[in-house]
Design an enzyme around this catalytic site. Sequence first.
Site, PDB file in Angstrom:
ATOM      1  N   SER A   1     -10.571   6.711  -1.301  1.00  0.00           N
ATOM      2  CA  SER A   1      -9.146   6.507  -1.051  1.00  0.00           C
ATOM      3  C   SER A   1      -8.435   7.841  -1.252  1.00  0.00           C
ATOM      4  CB  SER A   1      -8.622   5.455  -2.034  1.00  0.00           C
ATOM      5  OG  SER A   1      -7.237   5.259  -1.879  1.00  0.00           O
TER       6      SER A   1
ATOM      7  N   LYS B   1     -10.140   6.300   3.499  1.00  0.00           N
ATOM      8  CA  LYS B   1      -8.922   5.463   3.504  1.00  0.00           C
ATOM      9  C   LYS B   1      -7.742   6.352   3.177  1.00  0.00           C
ATOM     10  CE  LYS B   1      -7.306   2.229  -0.021  1.00  0.00           C
ATOM     11  NZ  LYS B   1      -7.655   1.000  -0.774  1.00  0.00           N
ATOM     12  N   LEU B   2      -6.766   6.366   4.076  1.00  0.00           N
ATOM     13  CA  LEU B   2      -5.563   7.160   3.839  1.00  0.00           C
ATOM     14  C   LEU B   2      -4.470   6.260   3.289  1.00  0.00           C
ATOM     15  CD1 LEU B   2      -5.322   9.268   7.145  1.00  0.00           C
ATOM     16  CD2 LEU B   2      -6.532   9.837   5.020  1.00  0.00           C
ATOM     17  N   LYS B   3      -3.854   6.691   2.202  1.00  0.00           N
ATOM     18  CA  LYS B   3      -2.680   5.993   1.709  1.00  0.00           C
ATOM     19  C   LYS B   3      -1.512   6.357   2.630  1.00  0.00           C
ATOM     20  CE  LYS B   3      -4.062   3.940  -2.099  1.00  0.00           C
ATOM     21  NZ  LYS B   3      -3.927   2.475  -2.247  1.00  0.00           N
TER      22      LYS B   3
ATOM     23  N   ASP C   1      -3.921   2.276   3.919  1.00  0.00           N
ATOM     24  CA  ASP C   1      -3.436   1.331   2.894  1.00  0.00           C
ATOM     25  C   ASP C   1      -1.980   1.644   2.592  1.00  0.00           C
ATOM     26  OD1 ASP C   1      -3.012  -0.387   0.774  1.00  0.00           O
ATOM     27  OD2 ASP C   1      -4.570   0.465  -0.523  1.00  0.00           O
TER      28      ASP C   1
ATOM     29  N   ASN D   1       0.044  -0.394   0.551  1.00  0.00           N
ATOM     30  CA  ASN D   1       0.500  -0.951  -0.737  1.00  0.00           C
ATOM     31  C   ASN D   1       1.912  -1.541  -0.633  1.00  0.00           C
ATOM     32  OD1 ASN D   1      -1.469   1.505  -2.030  1.00  0.00           O
ATOM     33  ND2 ASN D   1      -1.658  -0.530  -2.915  1.00  0.00           N
TER      34      ASN D   1
ATOM     35  N   GLU E   1      -4.383  -2.026   5.381  1.00  0.00           N
ATOM     36  CA  GLU E   1      -4.411  -2.813   4.147  1.00  0.00           C
ATOM     37  C   GLU E   1      -2.996  -3.035   3.635  1.00  0.00           C
ATOM     38  OE1 GLU E   1      -7.055  -0.887   1.439  1.00  0.00           O
ATOM     39  OE2 GLU E   1      -6.395  -2.035  -0.300  1.00  0.00           O
TER      40      GLU E   1
ATOM     41  N   ASP F   1      -4.776  -7.097   0.306  1.00  0.00           N
ATOM     42  CA  ASP F   1      -5.182  -6.689  -1.034  1.00  0.00           C
ATOM     43  C   ASP F   1      -4.300  -7.460  -2.019  1.00  0.00           C
ATOM     44  OD1 ASP F   1      -5.499  -5.402  -3.500  1.00  0.00           O
ATOM     45  OD2 ASP F   1      -5.232  -3.366  -2.743  1.00  0.00           O
TER      46      ASP F   1
ATOM     47  N   LYS G   1     -10.724  -7.388  -5.315  1.00  0.00           N
ATOM     48  CA  LYS G   1     -10.654  -6.646  -6.579  1.00  0.00           C
ATOM     49  C   LYS G   1     -10.757  -7.653  -7.710  1.00  0.00           C
ATOM     50  CE  LYS G   1      -7.649  -2.831  -5.147  1.00  0.00           C
ATOM     51  NZ  LYS G   1      -6.226  -2.452  -5.100  1.00  0.00           N
TER      52      LYS G   1
ATOM     53  N   GLY H   1     -10.823  -0.744  -5.401  1.00  0.00           N
ATOM     54  CA  GLY H   1     -10.962   0.029  -6.631  1.00  0.00           C
ATOM     55  C   GLY H   1      -9.623   0.172  -7.329  1.00  0.00           C
TER      56      GLY H   1
HETATM   57  C1  NPQ Z   1      -5.381   0.023  -3.807  1.00  0.00           C
HETATM   58  N1  NPQ Z   1      -6.551   1.668  -5.279  1.00  0.00           N
HETATM   59  O1  NPQ Z   1      -6.356  -0.190  -3.116  1.00  0.00           O
HETATM   60  C2  NPQ Z   1      -5.462   0.750  -5.147  1.00  0.00           C
HETATM   61  C3  NPQ Z   1      -4.165   1.155  -5.652  1.00  0.00           C
HETATM   62  C4  NPQ Z   1      -4.066   1.903  -6.924  1.00  0.00           C
HETATM   63  C5  NPQ Z   1      -8.257   3.338  -4.998  1.00  0.00           C
HETATM   64  O2  NPQ Z   1      -6.460   3.099  -3.532  1.00  0.00           O
HETATM   65  C6  NPQ Z   1      -3.981   3.676 -11.644  1.00  0.00           C
HETATM   66  C7  NPQ Z   1      -4.612   2.437 -11.716  1.00  0.00           C
HETATM   67  C8  NPQ Z   1      -3.558   4.157 -10.434  1.00  0.00           C
HETATM   68  C9  NPQ Z   1      -4.785   1.687 -10.559  1.00  0.00           C
HETATM   69  C10 NPQ Z   1      -3.303   3.880  -8.033  1.00  0.00           C
HETATM   70  C11 NPQ Z   1      -6.991   2.695  -4.518  1.00  0.00           C
HETATM   71  C12 NPQ Z   1      -3.742   3.405  -9.264  1.00  0.00           C
HETATM   72  C13 NPQ Z   1      -4.349   2.164  -9.330  1.00  0.00           C
HETATM   73  C14 NPQ Z   1      -3.485   3.125  -6.896  1.00  0.00           C
HETATM   74  C15 NPQ Z   1      -4.516   1.428  -8.139  1.00  0.00           C
HETATM   75  O3  NPQ Z   1      -4.320  -0.445  -3.444  1.00  0.00           O
HETATM   76 MG    MG Z   2      -4.910  -1.524  -1.653  1.00  0.00          MG
END
Ligand code: NPQ
Ligand code: MG
Length: 368
Positions: A135, A161-163, A189, A191, A214, A239, A263, A291
């Site tokens: 990610s 995976k690009l945020k 993703d 969020n 996502e 997610d 998750k 993750g």
């Molecule tokens: C997701 N994870 O899929 C999350 C979001 C995320 C790997 O992109 C601290 C603890 C910082 C949990 C930042 C990835 C975080 C966290 C992002 C979870 O949406």
């Molecule tokens: Mg996510």
Amino acid sequence: MKLTAIELRRISLPLVAPFRTSFGTEVTKEALLVRAITPDGDGWGECVAMDAPLYSYEYVDTATDVIRRFFVPKLFAAGEVSAGQVAHVLEPFKGHPMAKAAVEMAVLDAELRLLGQSLAGFFGATRDRVPSGVSVGIMESVPVLLDTVASYLDQGYVRIKLKIEPGWDVEPVRAVRERFGDDLLLQVDANTAYTLGDARQLGRLDPFDLLLIEQPLAEDDVRGHAELTRRIKTPVCLDESVTSARSAADAIALGACQIINVKPGRVGGYLEARKIAAVAAANGIPVWCGGMLETGLGRGANAALAACPEFTLPGDVSASNRFYAQDITRPFVLEDGHIAVPTGPGLGVDVVHDVLDEVTVSVETLRP
Ligand code: NPQ
Ligand code: MG
């Protein structure tokens, strides 16, 4: 298992680089570890809640409080409790899935260690290594992003995976696609950073052949996601919205997702996560393991989950050094783009006590 005591340990781990998502920028990882102390040995659990309620409503201090004040007294009162009973015993307490997951994980680890069985074996995992995706956070510029992605590809990651967020979506996706080609497995993703009113903008990602987008919309906007699947070509993956096997079944029935990110913390534990994978597979919905910047404890457990047959897409189970220079277990490393699934009893990974003590912020031991 008979619980002699429960240890709650708050740790703080510096990240190798700031990690920016649509909800904020993280520079350290605050985590809560749960140690189930039994007459027959210990088990470890990791709570994936963040230090602030930015991903979901939970955060480290609420998780610690609800475990200390409600979950642990209830478990002590229940007498002997198997891992499979933890969720049922804690069912009267509403919400707090990440806190519940951490407690269940600790009991499950203790139980499997006693049985001499690995988590992967217990799950019915069918692989000894899992393909590893990474990610990639929101960057200050496209050139910096391209360098970062190039470095991950050099390391062997099999999927990027690009945020994304409004203002950082089409341009970075186009740049990565143009630079690294059509064969790159690429997904995004958000969020929850968009609304259904952004459907036209999200449709501009259609030409880039993404594996999935996502969680573009709000956690509770299941109907909006269903409508979005009809307006864009990119497959929609949920997610944040999937909080239980029931909500997964609902989202699938309502046509709100074509793929699910599983998750364990978000859904209340590894046992519920395993059920979600089964529900999804029965409905022809692919799943992959997400993750939460886990330490080696959660990372090893995620690798075991991701090794189950329903997990047909590469997960966010990256190498430890994606986030940490120093982990509290032996580090997970990339080998030919894969992470090895632990084979030892329980989680199959052990904490390195010297390192653990260095990163510990506070410890408390709860006794009956
Ligand atoms: C997701 N994870 O899929 C999350 C979001 C995320 C790997 O992109 C601290 C603890 C910082 C949990 C930042 C990835 C975080 C966290 C992002 C979870 O949406
Ligand atoms: Mg996510």
